[in-house]
Write a protein that holds these residues in place. Sequence first.
Motif, PDB file in Angstrom:
ATOM      1  N   SER A  70       0.628  -1.193   0.059  1.00 31.19           N
ATOM      2  CA  SER A  70       0.140   0.147   0.048  1.00 31.19           C
ATOM      3  C   SER A  70       0.786   1.215   0.032  1.00 31.19           C
ATOM      4  CB  SER A  70      -1.025   0.060   1.323  1.00 31.19           C
ATOM      5  OG  SER A  70      -2.082  -1.041   1.006  1.00 31.19           O
ATOM      6  N   GLU A  71       2.138   1.129  -0.073  1.00 29.02           N
ATOM      7  CA  GLU A  71       2.886   2.268  -0.059  1.00 29.02           C
ATOM      8  C   GLU A  71       2.925   3.070  -1.393  1.00 29.02           C
ATOM      9  OE1 GLU A  71       7.490   3.759   1.028  1.00 29.02           O
ATOM     10  OE2 GLU A  71       6.830   1.632   1.177  1.00 29.02           O
ATOM     11  N   VAL A  72       2.769   4.307  -1.511  1.00 23.87           N
ATOM     12  CA  VAL A  72       2.660   4.960  -2.837  1.00 23.87           C
ATOM     13  C   VAL A  72       3.677   5.775  -3.259  1.00 23.87           C
ATOM     14  CG1 VAL A  72       1.190   6.953  -3.800  1.00 23.87           C
ATOM     15  CG2 VAL A  72       0.169   5.271  -2.177  1.00 23.87           C
ATOM     16  N   ILE A  73       4.049   5.855  -4.483  1.00 21.39           N
ATOM     17  CA  ILE A  73       5.053   6.377  -5.188  1.00 21.39           C
ATOM     18  C   ILE A  73       4.466   7.541  -6.151  1.00 21.39           C
ATOM     19  CG2 ILE A  73       6.962   4.829  -5.024  1.00 21.39           C
ATOM     20  CD1 ILE A  73       6.486   4.279  -7.837  1.00 21.39           C
ATOM     21  N   THR A  74       5.281   8.805  -6.174  1.00 18.59           N
ATOM     22  CA  THR A  74       4.910   9.792  -7.094  1.00 18.59           C
ATOM     23  C   THR A  74       5.752  10.042  -8.239  1.00 18.59           C
ATOM     24  OG1 THR A  74       3.555  10.958  -5.123  1.00 18.59           O
ATOM     25  CG2 THR A  74       4.038  12.297  -6.903  1.00 18.59           C
ATOM     26  N   TYR A  75       4.948  10.257  -9.672  1.00 22.29           N
ATOM     27  CA  TYR A  75       5.769  10.381 -10.554  1.00 22.29           C
ATOM     28  C   TYR A  75       5.757  11.931 -10.984  1.00 22.29           C
ATOM     29  CZ  TYR A  75       6.021   5.441 -11.587  1.00 22.29           C
ATOM     30  OH  TYR A  75       6.265   3.937 -11.546  1.00 22.29           O
ATOM     31  N   GLY A  76       6.794  12.279 -11.661  1.00 22.25           N
ATOM     32  CA  GLY A  76       6.973  13.744 -12.302  1.00 22.25           C
ATOM     33  C   GLY A  76       7.863  13.710 -13.697  1.00 22.25           C
TER      34      GLY A  76
ATOM     35  N   LYS B  20      -0.428   9.745 -11.934  1.00 22.81           N
ATOM     36  CA  LYS B  20       0.481  10.449 -11.336  1.00 22.81           C
ATOM     37  C   LYS B  20       1.163   9.541 -10.312  1.00 22.81           C
ATOM     38  CE  LYS B  20       1.883  14.744  -9.086  1.00 22.81           C
ATOM     39  NZ  LYS B  20       1.143  16.175  -8.841  1.00 22.81           N
ATOM     40  N   THR B  21       0.344   8.827  -9.860  1.00 26.06           N
ATOM     41  CA  THR B  21       0.853   7.644  -8.562  1.00 26.06           C
ATOM     42  C   THR B  21       0.753   6.218  -8.905  1.00 26.06           C
ATOM     43  OG1 THR B  21      -1.117   7.847  -7.351  1.00 26.06           O
ATOM     44  CG2 THR B  21       0.232   9.494  -6.735  1.00 26.06           C
ATOM     45  N   ALA B  22       1.238   5.770  -8.213  1.00 30.09           N
ATOM     46  CA  ALA B  22       1.258   4.115  -8.411  1.00 30.09           C
ATOM     47  C   ALA B  22       1.421   3.678  -6.900  1.00 30.09           C
ATOM     48  CB  ALA B  22       2.438   3.585  -9.152  1.00 30.09           C
ATOM     49  N   THR B  23       0.670   2.345  -6.631  1.00 33.56           N
ATOM     50  CA  THR B  23       0.775   1.756  -5.194  1.00 33.56           C
ATOM     51  C   THR B  23       1.141   0.291  -5.194  1.00 33.56           C
ATOM     52  OG1 THR B  23      -1.337   3.011  -4.784  1.00 33.56           O
ATOM     53  CG2 THR B  23      -1.023   1.240  -3.339  1.00 33.56           C
ATOM     54  N   CYS B  24       1.754  -0.029  -4.014  1.00 29.68           N
ATOM     55  CA  CYS B  24       2.425  -1.231  -4.014  1.00 29.68           C
ATOM     56  C   CYS B  24       0.935  -2.258  -3.645  1.00 29.68           C
ATOM     57  CB  CYS B  24       3.104  -1.711  -2.976  1.00 29.68           C
ATOM     58  SG  CYS B  24       4.056  -3.132  -2.370  1.00 29.68           S
ATOM     59  N   GLY B  25       0.883  -3.199  -4.833  1.00 27.13           N
ATOM     60  CA  GLY B  25      -0.470  -3.963  -4.436  1.00 27.13           C
ATOM     61  C   GLY B  25      -0.094  -5.370  -3.929  1.00 27.13           C
TER      62      GLY B  25
END
Length: 498
Positions: free
Chosen positions: A162-168, A179-184
Amino acid sequence: MRTSVVLAVFLGVVRTVHGDCDRPTGGANTELITDVTFPASDGTSVYFTCEVGYQREGGSGTVTCSGGTWSRLKMRCTIRNCGSAGEVINGRVEYSEGTDFGATARVVCNEGYIVVAFENKIFCGVNGWQGRLATCEVLKCDAPNPIADGYFSPVKEDYEHSEVITYGCEGQHKLNGSKTATCGDNGQFHPAPPKCVLVNCPEPSTMVSNSVVAGGARPPYVLQSSVTFRCAAGHRMEGQATVTCDINSKWGPALPKCNPIECKAPEVKNGEVVGAARPTYKYDETVTLKCQTGYKLNGQSTLMCKDMDQWSAALPTCIMIVCQTPVVQGGVVVGVPRPSYKHMDTVTFECISGHVLSGESTVTCSDNSQWSPKLPECTMIVCQTPVVQGGVVVGVPRPSYKHMDTVTFECISGHVLSGESTVTCSDNSQWSPKLPECTNEKAGNEGHTLKVVLSVLGVLLSLSVVGCCVYFGLLKKKKGAGKEYTGAPQDAETVALS
């Protein structure tokens, strides 16, 4: 022979009472365990056990042959239940098929944990649950791959569930995707990583025929730039007027179209187009409608094709021309009157007794639902009180008299009546015959003397004219003979006077 038959019957009865037993059937979910050959002799015992997956719940499994019949089996067999398979840390056992013999179960981990096992399934067998329960370990995702012209944060070796990373994106690049992705749950980030792209939409002014760009952004057209189209006169827009440059360097939603405005030929019941009708009409073209004979137009006769493929006004209607039954005071319709009349129907009037008709007796139902020419009038025939100089009305005179009323005159003293004494009020509001005269008797005698004198004077005047004619005739004759005239001859004068 008879002795043999009796002996055989006796031996059969003895065997029935003390004979062998056939193979026993047992009960539900039971299985016979024996090496006895059947039929079994009297007194033989055999043993039943429960089938695989079932267990005994009370009662003996042994039956004995007695008198050719097996004793009743008292043993009962019920299906084996494996019960709970145990507890799983950070998870649970899911018994979707129950816990009886033959069922399977699987481990379901809590959110943020993943199953660790060669095969996540156990089986309820003869000796209980068979197989090893899976375990649940903390779920982690490896670091995602980098993206071109972009970055993500935070940067770590691995990430918890459930940890989220943010792209730019870098520079003028724009993010195309999430813009974001979540550890599933599967140890992977979702959704898929985005892309960093340069956005540049094409020039819109040449992309929509019969239109102009009425407003909006100017080039270059980058992400979220918007322009608004307007169709040229005589065209109607299909789609949205304003479009926006999207992440794929395309205008969206779809570019509009400017279609020529066309109005379908108007259809009016009992009506038609004046001139040659066409299936469609272009913008600003006009069409004129008329009704068939016997109908009149209600609404605008001339329409113009306008915006939205609509005519400038609502279509007219053609209403049947109907005239109401005409009414003339003092008159009646010749024939049987009707409640209403259609176009070009005619009606003829006549006046009732004592009335006179003025106007046309026959009228026609015309185009405007009116009678033409205008309705006639039936006027009551009235005669004014007659006046005769020197005479009086016999009886009491009235101010006026109706048709066919009569009046009788008599002359006052010293007057003499000439003409009819009784007159009648006739059709033309005149008295008929003409009114009589009452003449003064003395005036009548003087008049007679005057008439005699005038007669004599008339004779004398006639003789004078004749004498003149003779005189001038003789004078002409003498001139013709060459004689000079010296005076008027006495003989001619005498002749003329005589």
